[in-house]
Design a protein around this motif. Structure first.
Motif, PDB file in Angstrom:
ATOM      1  N   THR A  94      44.390  93.987  47.760  1.00 59.28           N
ATOM      2  CA  THR A  94      44.760  95.124  48.594  1.00 59.28           C
ATOM      3  C   THR A  94      44.242  96.398  47.939  1.00 59.28           C
ATOM      4  OG1 THR A  94      46.774  93.955  49.291  1.00 59.28           O
ATOM      5  CG2 THR A  94      46.663  96.326  49.705  1.00 59.28           C
ATOM      6  N   ASN A  95      43.416  97.133  48.682  1.00 60.32           N
ATOM      7  CA  ASN A  95      42.843  98.387  48.172  1.00 60.32           C
ATOM      8  C   ASN A  95      42.189  98.187  46.803  1.00 60.32           C
ATOM      9  OD1 ASN A  95      43.798  99.796  50.459  1.00 60.32           O
ATOM     10  ND2 ASN A  95      45.792 100.100  49.471  1.00 60.32           N
ATOM     11  N   GLY A  96      41.484  97.065  46.677  1.00 58.64           N
ATOM     12  CA  GLY A  96      40.748  96.787  45.457  1.00 58.64           C
ATOM     13  C   GLY A  96      41.572  96.218  44.317  1.00 58.64           C
ATOM     14  N   GLN A  97      42.879  96.017  44.519  1.00 61.25           N
ATOM     15  CA  GLN A  97      43.727  95.489  43.461  1.00 61.25           C
ATOM     16  C   GLN A  97      44.112  94.040  43.759  1.00 61.25           C
ATOM     17  OE1 GLN A  97      47.774  97.107  42.873  1.00 61.25           O
ATOM     18  NE2 GLN A  97      47.300  97.168  40.680  1.00 61.25           N
ATOM     19  N   LYS A  98      43.899  93.160  42.794  1.00 55.08           N
ATOM     20  CA  LYS A  98      44.245  91.757  42.965  1.00 55.08           C
ATOM     21  C   LYS A  98      45.736  91.533  42.675  1.00 55.08           C
ATOM     22  CE  LYS A  98      39.798  89.551  41.939  1.00 55.08           C
ATOM     23  NZ  LYS A  98      39.103  88.573  41.045  1.00 55.08           N
ATOM     24  N   GLU A  99      46.331  90.611  43.452  1.00 59.06           N
ATOM     25  CA  GLU A  99      47.700  90.182  43.202  1.00 59.06           C
ATOM     26  C   GLU A  99      47.759  88.665  43.317  1.00 59.06           C
ATOM     27  OE1 GLU A  99      50.976  92.391  44.981  1.00 59.06           O
ATOM     28  OE2 GLU A  99      49.566  93.917  45.683  1.00 59.06           O
ATOM     29  N   TRP A 100      48.353  88.031  42.310  1.00 60.22           N
ATOM     30  CA  TRP A 100      48.503  86.575  42.297  1.00 60.22           C
ATOM     31  C   TRP A 100      49.858  86.218  42.911  1.00 60.22           C
ATOM     32  CZ3 TRP A 100      45.472  89.282  39.154  1.00 60.22           C
ATOM     33  CH2 TRP A 100      44.243  88.725  38.749  1.00 60.22           C
ATOM     34  N   VAL A 101      49.852  85.477  44.008  1.00 61.99           N
ATOM     35  CA  VAL A 101      51.088  85.122  44.708  1.00 61.99           C
ATOM     36  C   VAL A 101      51.707  83.902  44.030  1.00 61.99           C
ATOM     37  CG1 VAL A 101      52.129  84.452  46.896  1.00 61.99           C
ATOM     38  CG2 VAL A 101      50.184  86.040  46.866  1.00 61.99           C
ATOM     39  N   MET A 102      52.928  84.067  43.507  1.00 61.04           N
ATOM     40  CA  MET A 102      53.617  82.996  42.787  1.00 61.04           C
ATOM     41  C   MET A 102      54.696  82.321  43.630  1.00 61.04           C
ATOM     42  SD  MET A 102      54.062  84.868  39.065  1.00 61.04           S
ATOM     43  CE  MET A 102      54.891  86.295  39.805  1.00 61.04           C
ATOM     44  N   MET A 103      55.332  83.089  44.500  1.00 57.18           N
ATOM     45  CA  MET A 103      56.392  82.544  45.341  1.00 57.18           C
ATOM     46  C   MET A 103      56.282  83.167  46.722  1.00 57.18           C
ATOM     47  SD  MET A 103      59.601  83.680  46.652  1.00 57.18           S
ATOM     48  CE  MET A 103      60.998  82.884  47.416  1.00 57.18           C
ATOM     49  N   GLU A 104      56.477  82.349  47.767  1.00 49.03           N
ATOM     50  CA  GLU A 104      56.434  82.866  49.140  1.00 49.03           C
ATOM     51  C   GLU A 104      57.316  81.987  50.019  1.00 49.03           C
ATOM     52  OE1 GLU A 104      53.058  84.785  51.951  1.00 49.03           O
ATOM     53  OE2 GLU A 104      52.641  82.755  51.217  1.00 49.03           O
ATOM     54  N   ASP A 105      58.162  82.624  50.799  1.00 51.66           N
ATOM     55  CA  ASP A 105      59.049  81.895  51.715  1.00 51.66           C
ATOM     56  C   ASP A 105      59.200  82.697  52.999  1.00 51.66           C
ATOM     57  OD1 ASP A 105      60.921  79.855  52.504  1.00 51.66           O
ATOM     58  OD2 ASP A 105      62.517  81.314  52.148  1.00 51.66           O
ATOM     59  N   PHE A 106      59.259  81.968  54.109  1.00 50.42           N
ATOM     60  CA  PHE A 106      59.426  82.607  55.415  1.00 50.42           C
ATOM     61  C   PHE A 106      60.752  82.156  56.021  1.00 50.42           C
ATOM     62  CE2 PHE A 106      54.862  82.387  54.714  1.00 50.42           C
ATOM     63  CZ  PHE A 106      54.491  83.710  54.940  1.00 50.42           C
ATOM     64  N   GLY A 107      61.471  83.120  56.605  1.00 46.21           N
ATOM     65  CA  GLY A 107      62.800  82.868  57.121  1.00 46.21           C
ATOM     66  C   GLY A 107      63.839  83.460  56.194  1.00 46.21           C
ATOM     67  N   PRO A 108      65.129  83.394  56.573  1.00 48.59           N
ATOM     68  CA  PRO A 108      66.170  83.969  55.728  1.00 48.59           C
ATOM     69  C   PRO A 108      66.386  83.159  54.456  1.00 48.59           C
ATOM     70  CG  PRO A 108      67.133  82.829  57.623  1.00 48.59           C
ATOM     71  CD  PRO A 108      65.651  82.854  57.843  1.00 48.59           C
ATOM     72  N   GLY A 109      66.667  83.864  53.351  1.00 50.73           N
ATOM     73  CA  GLY A 109      66.884  83.180  52.085  1.00 50.73           C
ATOM     74  C   GLY A 109      67.443  84.127  51.042  1.00 50.73           C
ATOM     75  N   ALA A 110      67.487  83.662  49.801  1.00 50.69           N
ATOM     76  CA  ALA A 110      67.960  84.490  48.689  1.00 50.69           C
ATOM     77  C   ALA A 110      67.454  83.904  47.384  1.00 50.69           C
ATOM     78  CB  ALA A 110      69.486  84.558  48.668  1.00 50.69           C
ATOM     79  N   ILE A 111      66.824  84.745  46.556  1.00 50.66           N
ATOM     80  CA  ILE A 111      66.473  84.331  45.205  1.00 50.66           C
ATOM     81  C   ILE A 111      67.768  84.251  44.398  1.00 50.66           C
ATOM     82  CG2 ILE A 111      65.162  84.917  43.131  1.00 50.66           C
ATOM     83  CD1 ILE A 111      63.352  86.614  44.966  1.00 50.66           C
ATOM     84  N   VAL A 112      68.001  83.120  43.718  1.00 53.65           N
ATOM     85  CA  VAL A 112      69.255  82.950  42.986  1.00 53.65           C
ATOM     86  C   VAL A 112      69.043  82.645  41.503  1.00 53.65           C
ATOM     87  CG1 VAL A 112      70.613  82.284  45.003  1.00 53.65           C
ATOM     88  CG2 VAL A 112      69.361  80.525  43.719  1.00 53.65           C
ATOM     89  N   ARG A 113      67.803  82.424  41.099  1.00 59.76           N
ATOM     90  CA  ARG A 113      67.517  82.230  39.667  1.00 59.76           C
ATOM     91  C   ARG A 113      66.057  82.550  39.401  1.00 59.76           C
ATOM     92  NH1 ARG A 113      65.420  78.044  36.203  1.00 59.76           N
ATOM     93  NH2 ARG A 113      66.414  78.020  34.132  1.00 59.76           N
ATOM     94  N   VAL A 114      65.821  83.272  38.317  1.00 57.06           N
ATOM     95  CA  VAL A 114      64.460  83.582  37.870  1.00 57.06           C
ATOM     96  C   VAL A 114      64.375  83.239  36.396  1.00 57.06           C
ATOM     97  CG1 VAL A 114      62.778  85.397  37.457  1.00 57.06           C
ATOM     98  CG2 VAL A 114      64.124  85.427  39.556  1.00 57.06           C
ATOM     99  N   TRP A 115      63.331  82.534  36.018  1.00 58.91           N
ATOM    100  CA  TRP A 115      63.065  82.240  34.604  1.00 58.91           C
ATOM    101  C   TRP A 115      61.666  82.742  34.280  1.00 58.91           C
ATOM    102  CZ3 TRP A 115      59.077  79.008  32.893  1.00 58.91           C
ATOM    103  CH2 TRP A 115      59.035  78.768  31.508  1.00 58.91           C
TER     104      TRP A 115
END
Length: 549
Positions: A94-115
């Protein structure tokens, strides 16, 4: 239309007056509701009405595609360093900046743990910045360092987020209504993002900084509860004092009728043999079915010997007092029994607190079981089954005790968890130590604890010969625990949890695990009582300068 609207309002009013529980069930899922659920021990004893599934996106090696592919299935390059490592979803620009996608979900949800682990095992922290996008918004709701955002020093306070051994771990809930995407601004390293995936019609209010700031009073309140867990003082207190001879048992019969065990405290007298925590077994029966059979050390997460540790559901104190705070409902009857399978007399004190419970179609029975094995060969690589369950329930935790006969690291193995007969695991991890909330296990042999996970026993030498800080040696006994609140795993028909046996050395290890889950009366497991197994302790490494103490 006007008359129809009046009729709808009238019916809603009737529902509010006469059936308020139906209305409350439709309340939105928010930061505050999830925080309250986190410390509601009764909630985990009921199958979730919102019927979510627990999922995880991690950097597991994508060569692991099928169990029949024995080479790829046990591939261990679960990190991203070179162009051939594609342990993420994709790269966006996006606008010349790279981003590595690590997690993606569609629909309702909630992140409940990150390590998130240290980038270098000898240097704290990471230089990777991540972004969390919600509901398709091009502007991230959160942006920050991959470690400090989740180690208790950033936005999310302790104990929700904390500095584990060479890791940052967060249990702070991040709900979203439509979608969630997590990216890194440079090639990511190891990672795990665990999230609830709700049904499509779930009413979820997405995380915002404004709502986070408004929730600070409840954040502070829940944080204090997590940091200072208390045994219940409500209900009827039942107690037992006994001298438990070898091959004898003592028990408490619970009050008849609908009720729930709210907490109980067990204490053994001054014992010199640390193996007592393995040879003394806890049994429980509810409504005529035995649902618990486990050595007390594995049940309370202390392992072999007395290893003090404080968690949200269990506490082991230095004087040997062991507290359990799992809610255990029943409809008609219950019985708690302590069995001495060892060779020495054991002084026993047991106190049980029993309170009220409203039994409904979502109520479930508490279960705990144990599996032990020695020897467990490390070659060829294999998956070691913690438990396989059939029926409806929620998996809520485990405590692993291993004996490693060699110096080199034993815990490269990933957890693999299949739910409801799926073809590929919902959760595929990146290492045993990552599952238990720390990283760089070859060096991380220190004690640590947190409300939901701990390493109460991990050392190489005895106190007279302490391990050097730069030494890589993980021989001897280690105990790891993990219990679950928001990251409990519901299953409707089945759940299988395997852990890879993946050591850097061809050797024979010893494994023992206590597992905990809630289930219907019809829910069954592949674990059965093993009185002979609990007495077969794996021997310490030859020449080991310590002992079981």
């Amino acid at each position: 239309v006007f008359l129809a609207n009046l009729k709808i309002k009238y019916l809603v009013g009737i529902l509010i007056i006469f059936m308020p529980e139906l209305v409350s069930a439709q309340e939105p899922i928010t930061i505050e509701s999830l925080l309250k659920e986190m410390v509601n021990r009764d909630a985990v004893a009921r199958y979730p009405e919102n019927n979510f599934k627990l999922k995880q996106h991690s950097s597991y090696n994508r060569d692991s595609k099928a169990l029949t592919d024995t080479t790829g299935w046990f591939a261990n390059r679960d990190f991203n360093q070179g162009e051939k490592d594609l342990n993420f979803i994709r790269i966006e620009e996006t606008n010349g900046q790279k981003e590595w996608v690590m997690m993606e979900d569609f629909g309702p949800g909630a992140i409940v743990r990150v390590w998130s682990p240290f980038l270098d095992q000898l240097k704290p922290g990471s230089d990777i910045v991540i972004r969390i996008y919600l509901d398709g918004n091009p502007k991230p709701v959160l942006e920050g360092n991959m470690i400090s955002l989740f180690d208790g020093t950033g936005l999310f306070p302790y104990p929700f987020a904390h500095q584990s051994i060479r890791s940052g771990v967060s249990f702070f809930p991040i709900p979203y209504a439509k979608s969630c995407k997590i990216t890194a601004l440079k090639r990511p390293f190891f990672f795990q993002y665990t999230f609830r995936k709700y049904e499509k019609d779930a009413d979820v209010k997405s995380f915002t900084i404004e709502d986070f700031n408004k929730a600070k009073p409840i954040i502070e309140k829940v944080g204090k509860e997590l940091s200072n867990p208390q045994n219940s003082t409500d209900g009827k207190l039942l107690s037992l004092i006994s001298k438990l001879e070898p091959n004898k048992e003592a028990y408490i019969t619970l009050p008849e009728g609908v009720a729930a065990v709210r907490s109980f405290v067990l204490k053994l007298g001054d014992f010199k043999n640390p193996a007592v925590t393995r040879s003394v077994v806890l049994k429980m029966e509810f409504d005529g079915q035995q649902t618990v059979w486990s050595p007390i050390g594995d049940f309370f997460g202390t392992g072999i010997g007395l290893n003090p540790v404080k968690g949200w559901y269990q506490t082991v104190e230095e004087d040997g007092t062991m507290s359990c705070r799992w809610t255990m409902p029943y409809q008609k009857s219950g019985k708690i029994t302590v069995v001495n399978l060892g060779e020495e007399l054991v002084d026993l004190q047991l106190a049980v607190r029993v309170g009220d419970w409203k039994w409904d179609s979502q109520s479930m029975y508490f279960n705990a079981a144990w599996r032990g094995q020695y020897p467990v060969p490390t070659r060829p690589f294999s998956d070691w089954n913690y438990v396989s369950l059939k029926g409806r329930g929620v998996y809520v935790g485990d405590a692993l005790t291993i004996m490693n006969p060699v110096a080199r690291w034993w815990g490269e193995g990933d957890e693999k968890i299949w739910v409801d007969g799926e073809d590929f695991p919902s959760i595929f991890g990146t290492g045993t130590e990552d599952y238990y909330g720390y990283s760089w296990g070859g060096r991380s042999t220190e004690f640590y604890e947190h409300p939901f996970h701990a390493q109460p026993r991990a050392y190489v030498y005895n106190k007279l010969s302490p391990k050097k800080s730069d030494e890589k040696n993980t021989s001897g006994y280690s105990t790891e625990t993990r219990t679950r609140a928001l990251d409990g795993m519901p299953f409707e028909s089945s759940l299988v949890l395997d852990m890879e046996v993946w050591s850097w050395t061809d050797c024979n290890m010893g494994y023992g695990v206590g597992v905990y889950w809630y289930g219907d009366a019809e829910t069954k497991s592949n674990r059965t009582p093993d009185p002979e197994g609990v007495l077969l302790l794996p021997p310490l490494p030859e020449g080991f300068p310590g002992n079981l103490d």
